[in-house]
Design an enzyme around this catalytic site. Structure first.
Site, PDB file in Angstrom:
ATOM      1  N   LYS A   1     146.481  14.397 -11.594  1.00  0.00           N
ATOM      2  CA  LYS A   1     147.914  14.044 -11.708  1.00  0.00           C
ATOM      3  C   LYS A   1     148.671  15.347 -11.987  1.00  0.00           C
ATOM      4  O   LYS A   1     149.633  15.808 -11.809  1.00  0.00           O
ATOM      5  CB  LYS A   1     148.060  13.108 -12.579  1.00  0.00           C
ATOM      6  CG  LYS A   1     147.541  11.637 -11.876  1.00  0.00           C
ATOM      7  CD  LYS A   1     147.805  10.526 -12.724  1.00  0.00           C
ATOM      8  CE  LYS A   1     147.540   9.401 -12.105  1.00  0.00           C
ATOM      9  NZ  LYS A   1     147.437   8.173 -12.698  1.00  0.00           N
TER      10      LYS A   1
ATOM     11  N   SER B   1     148.686   2.161 -12.158  1.00  0.00           N
ATOM     12  CA  SER B   1     149.583   3.342 -13.077  1.00  0.00           C
ATOM     13  C   SER B   1     150.860   3.489 -12.915  1.00  0.00           C
ATOM     14  O   SER B   1     151.631   4.472 -13.513  1.00  0.00           O
ATOM     15  CB  SER B   1     148.902   4.705 -12.896  1.00  0.00           C
ATOM     16  OG  SER B   1     149.007   5.132 -11.642  1.00  0.00           O
TER      17      SER B   1
END
Ligand code: ADP
Length: 978
Positions: A843, A800
């Site tokens: 996140k 990511s």
């Protein structure tokens, strides 16, 4: 040489042996003057020799002065004694392992002849393999013998012969009296294996003045001898043997000391010292000391023995009584035998159970087998244990399930804050089982960082359902038998964990929590995951077969819950059968609520300080959460609160704040309770990031985290780009036009293989992107670039970081920082597409913790973001992008960087603004159930939590009313307001 030896033997023979025999006879004559002695020497079979005292005429005073002076002998063959000296009066049989000594003595010594018996000086090494206890043997020189020894009268010399396993033979002797070795006649040789020495009588021992004094001096010794006799049966036997010899001389101190020393089990050196002691008082003292020690040992031995005897007698008595009782009970018909009792027990325990036919058959077979076996046999015990297991299982027994949905809901609320997904799933389960009127097993897997309540939810589920709870951890388990049990053939075989669970819960429908399923081991002992598969698979687990029980067992009514920190390590087939419920971790507001509603009351109760004794102001709790317990879960927070409560408890006990009401904890005294804060901030850069630095978002096993990506490069000509302004000497040396060369990139920060790949992709993409953007800027092509992800000691991996790395490289090349308070995540392809990533909730939580205001996320993650509660999205503007072009536009200040020539190559960006006034604990179903507030005009989309129902309807409505507003028809941007 041979001739010489023969000659020497020949020379010795007449000189030594004739003299020796003569001398021996002289000894015999001197020491066996009495008629009984004559008899003994002639008839060695008689056990008791005549007391030497009478022969020597020793008086009661101990002065062994003979009436007739003894002739001094000239020579004597010597038998070296290996273990202890020979004390006069003790007839002994000495084992000799050397056949040549036995043969020699057999040839040379007749019954009644004399030889000397001297102890060897140094203890010998008993290396005889035959196991024979050697008592006399060979020496190489007469000097190895002690000075003082004893004259021994030979009674029998016997050879073991060649048939015996042991070599040599034995010689029976009667020690007569002490002599001193004054010289050596000959050393041992192959023909005469024993030394010959010259001996002289010892000086007579000076005794006591009168008989009374002697009696007084001897009294303790005599008492000791009697006590020893009583204490040790072994000694008594010995004493009785030699008793006759000493019977008439218990007044003679020398004789008494000989008797005592001969009986003693003391060390060889101590005994030799007694033998050669010439002072009678000293001699008595030494012997007394030895006997005292012997007496203590004998007493100890007799104590141990009597203790043992007592216990054995008790056991025997018990056995006899038990047997009698059994017989009486049998006669009276009160009790059946053991087998029948067991059979009855087994049948009784099955009475109110519904045992499947197959199992019933096995039980019957085993019971008849048990009846045919001997109760003392091993097989009987194996069979009995097997039957015990089979009959103790809860066949057909279930605990009544709670069908009251409201009660279950309130119970779940009571135990945990939030966790709506989990609670909803449990309530669904209750609803289904209520409608189907059957309890049905399902597998739920709770995945999340440590301390988010996975295990405690399991317990609470069991409580809400009214079922029993059983937990076992499979972390590190690598043996399949732990799940499926050992086969019955093994010694100490046991069933596996599931059967143990059924036994301990006593019902067929418990809630079973399998902890740490992501940490299952695997080695040559098998793969426990395949066994777990059998257990968890609803298709198979209705007839689960444990290796030990080997009968089908229905596990389908069990509600299985699993916990894991990550999903990646859970074996695929296992994951397939599970319903994954993610618990992402808690944000600040949630932690605050958990602490005040659950943890503080729990710790107050746990530490015994009582309710409302902790006064933690809001600002204190906030500080604890922000500066001390910033991880995703609340275990640390709980531990800190426990620490505070313990300290308050201590103060209470010390009566410091007994009357003062609740203990006040404020910002000033907080450190005295829990020490200095652990965290300050993850933020490396407090006033915006410098060029080349970008904040990324990562997802780890312990929750979400922000992580910086730094890029700096050095042109071959010396120009340095990227980095803090103050540190950036932009021109190190005058720029000289040089031919363009291929640059390089170094990547550091313990990146895994996936992240390293991402860095290569990013570099390639950034180079191409830069060429489109500004063909003049050759920095990425020519410079030696270093890409680093700080906290180098923490290993990192995952796809990511693609957009983050590309942005860092571009920022470094353009020498422009990114916008402030911006974080991004997304996987990047070589074509610039931004792909979906996992862990959005974690996140987002991490980004909020760090005060991020703007997020750039992959377009495909929009749904994940919209699913988040309002209070999680509060203060965050999220842009969902499909192509890197949009990342570039959103991340950099358009005024400062070159503009992209063409419009974005991806789908339009979706921006979700922060909710206007987020509620920390929103109520369910407020939005979405109403009609669409679509009024036409500006595009407005109200998105509720229930996206499946409302979101689709909204899109649909938009498409119907005006196709231009629908994102699928290339509408540039949709504003989502919540
Ligand atoms: P895990 O199994 O996820 O590592 P635990 O179940 O052991 O975590 O939970 C740790 C502690 O945190 C427990 O005392 C639990 O009661 C508490 N806890 C966690 N989540 C919540 C919550 N949502 N509400 C109340 N207490 C919670």
């Amino acid at each position: 040489m041979l001739r010489l030896q023969l000659a020497s033997t020949r020379f010795l023979r007449p000189r030594l042996w004739s003299r020796d025999l003569r001398e021996a006879r002289a000894f015999a004559g001197r020491s066996s003057r009495g008629p009984r002695e004559e008899k003994v020497t002639k008839e060695p079979a008689v056990e008791t020799p005549q007391p030497a005292a009478s022969a020597t005429g020793a008086s009661a005073t101990g002065a062994s002065a003979p009436e007739v002076p003894r002739p001094v002998p000239q020579g004597l063959l010597v038998l070296p004694l290996l273990r202890k000296p020979a004390f006069p009066g003790f007839r002994q049989t000495l084992q000799v392992s050397e056949p040549e000594i036995i043969n020699f003595l057999q040839k040379e010594k007749k019954q009644g002849d004399y030889i000397g018996g001297f102890l060897i000086k140094e203890p010998f090494a008993d290396g005889d393999a035959s196991g024979l206890r050697r008592e006399a043997g060979r020496v190489s020189s007469a000097s190895q013998l002690e000075e003082v020894g004893t004259v021994l009268q030979v009674l029998v010399v016997q050879s073991f012969g060649s048939n015996q396993a042991a070599s040599g033979g034995q010689i029976t002797v009667m020690p007569m009296h002490r002599v001193r070795r004054t010289g050596t006649l000959s050393q041992p040789s192959p023909y005469v294996p024993v030394p010959a020495v010259v001996v002289a009588d010892l000086e007579p021992i000076q005794g006591f003045e009168d008989a009374e004094e002697a009696t007084t001096a001897l009294a303790p010794l005599v008492t000791l001898l009697q006590s020893l006799n009583n204490a040790s049966p072994l000694l008594k036997q010995k004493y009785e043997k030699v008793g006759q010899y000493f019977r008439n001389c218990m007044q003679d101190p020398v004789k008494v000391t000989d008797l005592a020393a001969g009986l003693s089990t003391a060390e060889r050196g101590e005994l030799q010292a007694v033998l050669q002691e010439q002072d009678i008082r000293e001699k008595i003292k030494k012997v007394t000391h030895l006997l005292e020690r012997d007496l203590n040992t004998a007493k100890l031995q007799s104590e141990v023995k009597s203790d043992l005897e007592e216990r054995v007698a008790k056991e025997q008595k018990r056995e006899v009584l038990m047997e009698q009782m059994r017989q009486i009970q049998k006669e009276l018909g009160i009790e059946k035998d053991e087998k029948q009792t067991l059979t009855t027990q087994f049948r009784d325990s099955l009475k109110d159970k519904v045992v499947p036919e197959e199992v019933q058959k096995v039980i019957e077979t085993e019971i008849s087998k048990l009846n045919s076996l001997e109760p003392s046999s091993t097989e009987f015990n194996v069979c009995r244990t097997y039957l015990e297991w089979l009959t103790c299982l809860p066949w057909g027994k279930f605990t009544g399930e709670n069908r009251d949905i409201n009660k279950a809901e309130s119970m779940l609320e009571e135990d945990h804050y939030g966790l709506e997904d989990v609670k909803e799933r449990i309530l669904e389960h209750i609803a289904v089982s209520f409608l189907k009127d059957s309890s049905q097993g399902k597998i739920m897997c709770l995945v999340g960082p440590p301390g988010v309540g996975k295990t405690s939810v399991g317990k609470s589920v069991a409580r809400a359902l009214g079922r029993k709870f059983y937990r076992f951890s499979v972390g590190g388990m690598n043996d399949v038998v732990e799940i499926k049990g050992h086969r019955r053939t093994y010694v100490g075989a046991m069933p596996g964990k599931l059967i143990q669970c059924l036994k301990s819960t006593g019902c067929g429908n418990p809630v079973v929590l399998i902890d740490e399923i992501d940490k299952l081991g695997r080695d040559m002992r098998g793969d426990p995951s395949s066994a777990l598969l059998e257990v968890l698979d609803p298709e198979q687990n209705s007839s689960f077969r444990d290796h030990y029980l080997d009968v089908p067992i229905d596990l389908s009514n069990i509600l299985f819950l699993c916990t894991a920190n990550v999903l990646d390590t859970i074996p695929g087939p296992l994951l397939d059968r599970m319903e994954v419920i993610r618990i992402a971790g808690y944000v600040f507001e949630e932690k605050l609520a958990i602490a005040s509603k659950y943890l503080i009351p729990q710790t107050e109760e746990g530490s015994g300080i009582g309710a409302d004794r902790l006064d933690l102001g809001d600002e204190v709790l906030q500080k604890i959460i922000k500066d001390y317990a910033r991880e995703a879960g609340v275990r640390n927070l709980r531990q800190l609160l426990e620490k505070v409560s313990r300290k308050v408890a201590l103060d209470l006990v010390r009566k410091k704040c007994a009357e003062e009401g609740p203990a006040k904890i404020n910002l000033e005294n907080l450190t005295t309770y829990i020490g200095q804060p652990l965290h300050t901030s993850d933020k490396l850069y407090n006033t915006g990031t410098p060029p080349g630095v970008v904040m990324g978002l990562a997802w780890t096993a312990s929750g979400g985290a922000t992580l910086y990506v730094e890029a700096r490069g050095r042109m071959p000509c010396g120009r340095v780009q990227g980095g803090l302004a103050a540190l950036t000497p932009v021109e190190v040396e005058p720029q000289v036009e040089k031919p363009k060369q291929n640059g390089s990139m170094q990547v550091t920060g313990q990146l895994g293989s996936v992240m390293s790949e991402s860095s290569s992709i990013s570099l390639t993409y950034a180079r191409l992107f830069m060429r489109e953007l500004d063909p003049e800027n050759s920095f990425l092509d020519a410079a030696n670039i270093h890409l680093h992800v700080p906290e180098g000691a923490t290993p990192k991996d995952g796809p990511s970081a693609g957009v983050t790395m590309t942005s860092a490289l571009l920022s470094s090349a353009l020498e422009q920082p990114l916008r402030e308070d911006l974080a991004m995540t997304g996987e990047l392809t070589l074509m610039g597409k931004v792909l979906k990533v996992g862990g959005i909730k974690e996140k987002v939580i991490a980004a909020r913790r760090e005060g991020v205001k703007t997020l750039i996320l992959p377009r495909q993650n929009e749904a994940d973001f919209l699913e988040l509660k309002e209070y999680l999205r509060a203060g965050l503007t999220a842009h969902f992008v499909d192509h890197y072009d949009d990342v570039y536009r959103l991340a950099f200040d358009a005024q400062q960087v070159p503009a992209l020539a063409s419009p974005s190559r991806g789908l339009p960006v979706v921006t979700v603004e922060p909710p206007p006034d987020p509620q920390p604990a929103p109520e369910e179903g407020d939005a979405g159930s109403n009609a669409l507030p679509w009024t036409g005009g500006a595009p407005t989309l109200i998105v509720s939590k229930n996206r499946a129902k409302f979101g689709h309807a909204a899109y649909h409505a938009l498409t119907l009313d005006s196709a231009t507003f629908c994102p699928h028809y290339n509408f540039p941007m949709i504003l989502v307001l919540c």
